[in-house]
Design an enzyme around this catalytic site. Structure first.
Site, PDB file in Angstrom:
ATOM      1  N   GLU A 116       0.840  -1.192   0.000  1.00 53.60           N
ATOM      2  CA  GLU A 116       0.000   0.000   0.000  1.00 53.60           C
ATOM      3  C   GLU A 116       0.877   1.245   0.000  1.00 53.60           C
ATOM      4  O   GLU A 116       2.099   1.173   0.200  1.00 53.60           O
ATOM      5  CB  GLU A 116      -0.938   0.000   1.216  1.00 53.60           C
ATOM      6  CG  GLU A 116      -1.995  -1.094   1.151  1.00 53.60           C
ATOM      7  CD  GLU A 116      -2.975  -1.080   2.304  1.00 53.60           C
ATOM      8  OE1 GLU A 116      -3.877  -1.921   2.313  1.00 53.60           O
ATOM      9  OE2 GLU A 116      -2.837  -0.212   3.201  1.00 53.60           O
ATOM     10  N   HIS A 244      -9.297   9.741   2.910  1.00 50.47           N
ATOM     11  CA  HIS A 244      -8.893   8.627   2.060  1.00 50.47           C
ATOM     12  C   HIS A 244      -9.039   9.072   0.615  1.00 50.47           C
ATOM     13  O   HIS A 244     -10.084   9.610   0.233  1.00 50.47           O
ATOM     14  CB  HIS A 244      -9.753   7.393   2.326  1.00 50.47           C
ATOM     15  CG  HIS A 244      -9.134   6.141   1.802  1.00 50.47           C
ATOM     16  ND1 HIS A 244      -9.060   5.866   0.449  1.00 50.47           N
ATOM     17  CD2 HIS A 244      -8.528   5.106   2.437  1.00 50.47           C
ATOM     18  CE1 HIS A 244      -8.447   4.700   0.286  1.00 50.47           C
ATOM     19  NE2 HIS A 244      -8.109   4.222   1.477  1.00 50.47           N
ATOM     20  N   ARG A 291      -1.031   8.956   1.691  1.00 48.24           N
ATOM     21  CA  ARG A 291      -2.404   9.379   1.452  1.00 48.24           C
ATOM     22  C   ARG A 291      -2.587  10.890   1.366  1.00 48.24           C
ATOM     23  O   ARG A 291      -3.413  11.368   0.594  1.00 48.24           O
ATOM     24  CB  ARG A 291      -3.311   8.815   2.553  1.00 48.24           C
ATOM     25  CG  ARG A 291      -3.514   7.318   2.427  1.00 48.24           C
ATOM     26  CD  ARG A 291      -4.388   6.790   3.541  1.00 48.24           C
ATOM     27  NE  ARG A 291      -4.601   5.353   3.359  1.00 48.24           N
ATOM     28  CZ  ARG A 291      -5.243   4.587   4.215  1.00 48.24           C
ATOM     29  NH1 ARG A 291      -5.744   5.112   5.313  1.00 48.24           N
ATOM     30  NH2 ARG A 291      -5.396   3.288   3.987  1.00 48.24           N
ATOM     31  N   HIS A 352     -11.711  10.159   6.545  1.00 47.74           N
ATOM     32  CA  HIS A 352     -11.477   8.732   6.807  1.00 47.74           C
ATOM     33  C   HIS A 352     -10.954   8.433   8.209  1.00 47.74           C
ATOM     34  O   HIS A 352     -11.384   7.477   8.837  1.00 47.74           O
ATOM     35  CB  HIS A 352     -10.482   8.209   5.774  1.00 47.74           C
ATOM     36  CG  HIS A 352     -10.196   6.750   5.865  1.00 47.74           C
ATOM     37  ND1 HIS A 352     -11.169   5.783   5.699  1.00 47.74           N
ATOM     38  CD2 HIS A 352      -9.032   6.072   6.102  1.00 47.74           C
ATOM     39  CE1 HIS A 352     -10.628   4.574   5.824  1.00 47.74           C
ATOM     40  NE2 HIS A 352      -9.341   4.727   6.086  1.00 47.74           N
ATOM     41  N   ARG A 387      -1.220   9.402   8.831  1.00 51.70           N
ATOM     42  CA  ARG A 387      -1.122   7.971   9.139  1.00 51.70           C
ATOM     43  C   ARG A 387      -0.677   7.172   7.932  1.00 51.70           C
ATOM     44  O   ARG A 387      -1.207   7.321   6.835  1.00 51.70           O
ATOM     45  CB  ARG A 387      -2.480   7.438   9.625  1.00 51.70           C
ATOM     46  CG  ARG A 387      -2.482   5.937   9.854  1.00 51.70           C
ATOM     47  CD  ARG A 387      -3.766   5.470  10.497  1.00 51.70           C
ATOM     48  NE  ARG A 387      -4.916   5.537   9.613  1.00 51.70           N
ATOM     49  CZ  ARG A 387      -5.272   4.594   8.753  1.00 51.70           C
ATOM     50  NH1 ARG A 387      -4.514   3.499   8.606  1.00 51.70           N
ATOM     51  NH2 ARG A 387      -6.362   4.717   8.031  1.00 51.70           N
TER      52      ARG A 387
END
Length: 541
Positions: A116, A244, A291, A352, A387
């Site tokens: 990811e 997100h 992100r 998110h 994060r």
């Protein structure tokens, strides 16, 4: 008067892990878990991608995972906390596997490790595209086997009980603020009751419902954060709200369906309305950048082209692999007429995850005695300004375990820490006072205020911010706060009114943190402060 040894508020991965460990260690003590809906309706349930952990030691290392986390956090992570979570994480993952969680494996029997954004190696353990739901299932199944765990559904926590409710003056400078339990609204009797506890742990989740578009369920209203703030506890870093990058674009649908980052990890490509793969213009890591970078890039493309979404292109991917790894995404898209092998998926950013929250130390302890916090409602220092993908479930398991270890040591001496010196036995907790309140005459006063709050936060305190927008948001929130407090004082308590009140508090904390931070860092991007970053430390509110 209901009384328990350990009180757990929230039934996600953080709360259930703590409850299980405590119940096993103290078979003679009572553990009570409270949730405001069904036990499995949590943010954990909606976590798709997986849980990050160093599993393939031949190709991966703790040092790599630590470095990836620090880079994503943009200089504001607590390095000691990052090292704790990364190094203790694999053992916590092994424990949940022992509880029965089933992660996907390869044909050779090894765990299938995903990739990811922001990660330098394949280290994401997953169960198709419903990892959180699978972990929640395993925990709930195990909880059912413990007779000393009581799970109470449909109870809304109104406030945590401190000396304030005993008539003492409590301020942020009070050194010995102590939690004695909570007031709850029993949704089946519609009465407010009190539950006293020697140890209370908040695992109440996030606050995505502060925004008009969010991947969070309806229950994510920041209740724990707001309660601690009202109790004069410490809150920090609320300006860092993670959007997100890829929520399925469906106008008017809430919550938004999440298209996990793992789709891009498997080769999905972001494209604008002209079919251009645009991420290479914004970051050399392209679609696998962290992100905050991907969300801002999508926001920029949407504004540049005048569109409300971009596209995620999966047409070049193997249909067998896609359906195997992402069956729910495949079926969801199919249900709205999108064949992901023939058409691109419309996506847009959605609120998110809250990287800030209740300030907690390395053992999950808050600034209020006998009160712990872990999971998304807590700010442990792991995430910093942003994060890293799939670190949230890991954090929840590590800190629920550490909170368990610390509370085990404190449970027998907890009475010594109370101002009365007598613990719960020496404290006369008053019943909830509803004198002078009446049933609400018009629910529209609550529902319309919620819509206003979500519009304010989305329009003024979203992915990109300015000083003018933040100032305007604060003025609008002040008015909403005054109106809602007046309603709260004159109206019988309801879940809708409490959630509105909590969301307004959370909105205020997000805006106040954003106003204090005179720089752009991580998830906080203010076009009036794009110069040299000053490395402002954690903003405690």
């Amino acid at each position: 008067m209901p009384q328990t040894d350990f009180l757990v508020i929230g039934s996600g991965i953080a709360g259930l892990t703590y409850a299980l460990k405590t119940a096993a260690y103290f078979p003679e003590k009572k553990i009570t878990v409270i949730t405001k809906t069904q036990a499995d309706e949590t943010n954990t349930k909606y976590a798709q991608g997986g849980v990050a952990g160093v599993w393939d030691e031949d190709n991966d290392s703790f040092e790599k995972h630590i470095e990836d986390t620090l880079i994503a956090g943009d200089g504001l992570c607590n390095k000691k906390i990052v090292e704790i979570v990364v190094t203790e994480g694999p053992e916590r993952i092994r424990e949940i596997i022992e509880y029965g969680a089933r992660f996907d494996k390869t044909a050779t029997g090894d765990y299938a490790l995903g990739m990811e954004g922001g990660h330098s190696e394949h280290r994401i353990l997953h169960h198709k595209d419903v990892t959180g739901k699978e972990m929640e299932r395993a925990l709930l199944d195990t909880v059912a086997s413990y007779k000393n765990i009581t799970l109470i559904n449909h109870c809304f926590v109104v406030d945590i009980i401190t000396q304030h409710h005993l008539g003492y003056l409590v301020t942020k400078s009070t050194q010995d603020i102590t939690c004695y339990g909570v007031y709850i609204l029993n949704l089946q009797t519609n009465k407010i009751e009190k539950i006293l506890s020697n140890i209370t742990i908040l695992a109440s989740g996030g606050c995505g419902q502060a925004y008009r578009t969010t991947t969070n369920p309806k229950i994510a209203t920041g209740d724990g954060i707001a309660m601690v703030y009202r109790a004069k506890g410490r809150i920090e870093n609320m300006e860092f709200i993670q959007f997100h990058p890829t929520a399925l674009y469906e106008p008017g649908v809430s919550p938004s369906f999440l298209i996990t980052e793992a789709v891009r990890g498997d080769g999905g490509i972001l494209r604008n309305k002209d079919g251009e793969a645009f991420m290479e213009k914004y970051d050399p890591r392209k679609d696998l950048a962290p992100r905050d970078i991907v969300a801002r890039a999508i926001d920029s493309e949407m504004k540049r082209t005048g569109t409300e979404h971009v596209y995620l292109d999966c047409r070049h991917m193997s249909v067998e692999k896609f359906v195997h790894h992402f069956p729910n995404i495949y079926e969801k898209c199919k249900s709205i007429g999108i064949d992901v092998m023939q058409q691109m998926i419309p996506v847009a950013p959605a609120a998110h995850y809250s990287c800030g929250g209740i300030k907690a130390d390395e053992w999950g302890r808050t600034s209020i005695l006998n009160l712990y916090a872990c999971g998304e409602c807590a700010s442990s220092g792991l995430h910093g300004a942003n994060r890293l993908a799939s670190n949230s479930l890991l954090e929840a398991m590590v800190f629920s375990h550490r909170a368990f270890l610390d509370s085990v040591k404190r449970i027998n001496t907890v009475t010594e820490a109370s101002p009365t010196g007598g613990g719960l036995e020496g404290v006369d907790i008053p019943d909830w006072n509803a004198k002078g309140t009446t049933d609400p005459k018009e629910m529209i006063l609550i529902t319309q205020s919620l819509k206003e709050l979500q519009q304010i936060m989305s329009d003024y305190v979203g992915i990109v911010r300015t000083d003018v927008r933040l100032n305007r948001a604060m003025k609008r929130l002040d008015l909403l706060y005054e109106e809602t407090e007046t309603l709260y004082k004159s109206t019988r308590v309801s879940p809708q009114l409490c959630e509105l009140r909590n969301l307004i508090t959370v909105g205020y904390l997000i805006v106040k943190g954003a106003e204090f931070r005179k720089e752009s860092r991580g998830l906080h991007f203010n076009t009036d402060h794009l110069g040299k970053q000053e490395l402002i430390q954690n903003i405690i509110l």
